[in-house]
Design a protein around this motif. Structure first.
Motif, short mmCIF file in Angstrom:
data_model
loop_
_atom_site.label_atom_id
_atom_site.label_comp_id
_atom_site.label_asym_id
_atom_site.label_seq_id
_atom_site.Cartn_x
_atom_site.Cartn_y
_atom_site.Cartn_z
N VAL A 12 0.79 -1.15 0.09
CA VAL A 12 -0.11 0.11 0.02
C VAL A 12 0.94 1.35 0.12
O VAL A 12 0.76 2.21 -0.77
N LYS A 16 1.56 4.50 -2.57
CA LYS A 16 1.28 5.95 -2.08
C LYS A 16 2.42 6.84 -2.63
O LYS A 16 2.51 8.04 -2.95
N GLN A 19 2.47 8.06 -6.30
CA GLN A 19 1.43 8.64 -6.86
C GLN A 19 1.86 9.75 -8.13
O GLN A 19 3.08 10.24 -7.98
N LYS A 39 -9.47 8.56 -4.36
CA LYS A 39 -9.98 9.35 -3.04
C LYS A 39 -9.87 7.93 -2.03
O LYS A 39 -9.94 6.80 -2.52
N TYR A 40 -9.79 8.19 -0.74
CA TYR A 40 -9.47 7.19 0.17
C TYR A 40 -10.96 6.33 0.29
O TYR A 40 -10.57 4.98 0.75
N GLN A 41 -11.79 6.74 -0.04
CA GLN A 41 -13.03 5.95 0.03
C GLN A 41 -12.89 4.63 -0.93
O GLN A 41 -13.54 3.45 -0.92
N GLN A 42 -12.07 4.68 -1.87
CA GLN A 42 -12.01 3.86 -2.96
C GLN A 42 -11.10 2.67 -2.54
O GLN A 42 -11.22 1.65 -3.09
N PHE A 43 -10.60 2.81 -1.56
CA PHE A 43 -9.55 1.75 -0.92
C PHE A 43 -10.41 1.08 0.14
O PHE A 43 -9.70 0.13 0.66
N ILE A 44 -11.25 1.44 0.62
CA ILE A 44 -11.86 0.97 1.76
C ILE A 44 -12.35 -0.56 1.52
O ILE A 44 -12.05 -1.21 2.28
N THR A 47 -9.26 -2.93 1.05
CA THR A 47 -8.52 -2.90 2.07
C THR A 47 -9.28 -3.70 3.10
O THR A 47 -8.50 -4.52 3.87
N LYS A 211 -6.98 -0.59 -9.42
CA LYS A 211 -6.89 0.73 -9.27
C LYS A 211 -5.48 1.42 -9.50
O LYS A 211 -5.25 2.43 -9.88
N TRP A 215 -3.37 4.56 -11.25
CA TRP A 215 -2.96 5.44 -10.52
C TRP A 215 -1.29 5.58 -11.04
O TRP A 215 -0.67 6.50 -11.15
#
Length: 253
Positions: A12, A16, A19, A39-44, A47, A211, A215
């Motif tokens: 992970v 990051k 990026q 956005k961090y929501q996409q990794f919830i 993960t 994803k 990125w």
């Protein structure tokens, strides 16, 4: 257990650290329609899936749940159905099949191939690292590389790529890809090759790798710009998912 957590966190944080914002705009000029707002929501979801699988390696309760599902799924098996050996690649193949049928996706074939190759390489390396570290015995007792499911990771990676490429055309392309991926995971359990946690973790790795392919596109694509075209025509990378071994390649024309 600690080694697995470190391996996952390394994956992970490595992403990051690379990026697109950390790369000089002068050195990279991506020619693509990619506008993936990470956005961090996409990794919830991915993960949580991976985390559940890791926790399940040591949790007696989850291991019992695994055994219960395995017993229910395999109780009435007369013979194995090996459709999962082929269905894992169906979402990936559909990326090109839809283009051949005239369905225009977000990116052209070259950009799509670079993203796919990057995603597949990340997925293969991550799956193999976990398999070698966890050494989980398969339900059928044939080997100790059960965690996570490489077939499921491959299928979900392709499904996420399908969703990203064709969601603006029709969300049902992505839905169909995820249905195939889910079926692949179910058949891995039906064929007594994987535990439930193997499949869940594989799904998370596949989604996250897809994803990451978007990125990291600006970094990967710089090797395919006109400046480097005379130097690099083909890129090849070996992969091994614990069962299958091969060489992936990208060729520019």
């Amino acid at each position: 257990m600690n080694r697995l957590v470190v391996c996952f966190l390394f994956f992970v944080f490595q992403l990051k650290a690379q990026q697109p914002n950390a790369v000089s705009a002068d050195s990279i000029q991506p020619k693509t329609n990619i506008k993936l707002d990470l956005k961090y929501q996409q990794f919830i979801i991915p993960t949580v899936f991976i985390g559940y699988g890791i926790i399940g390696l040591e949790s007696g309760q989850i291991k019992g749940f695994n055994a219960g599902i395995n017993e229910e799924v395999t109780e009435h098996i007369d013979k194995k159905i090996t459709v999962d050996d082929f269905s894992q690649y169906l979402p990936m193949a559909s990326l090109y099949g839809l283009s051949a049928l005239g369905v225009k996706g977000k990116n052209n074939t070259k950009d799509k191939t670079i993203i796919l190759a990057t995603s597949y390489l990340l997925m293969g390396l991550t799956v193999n690292a976990f398999k070698q570290t966890a050494s989980v015995k398969r339900p059928d007792g044939t080997s100790y590389n059960s965690f996570p499911s490489g077939h499921t990771a491959t299928a979900f990676m392709g499904a996420e790529l399908m969703y990203q490429e064709y969601k603006d055309v029709s969300v049902w392309y992505g839905v169909s890809g995820y249905l195939v991926a889910t079926g692949t995971g179910i058949f891995r359990m039906y064929n007594n090759r994987h535990w439930f946690t193997d499949v869940v973790a594989g799904a998370g790795i596949g989604i996250l790798s897809a994803k990451a392919g978007y990125w990291l596109y600006p970094i990967a694509s710089k090797w395919f710009t006109k400046k480097n075209a005379t130097k690099i025509k083909t890129v090849m990378a070996p992969f091994h998912d614990g069962r299958n071994t091969g060489i992936g390649f990208i060729k520019t024309f």
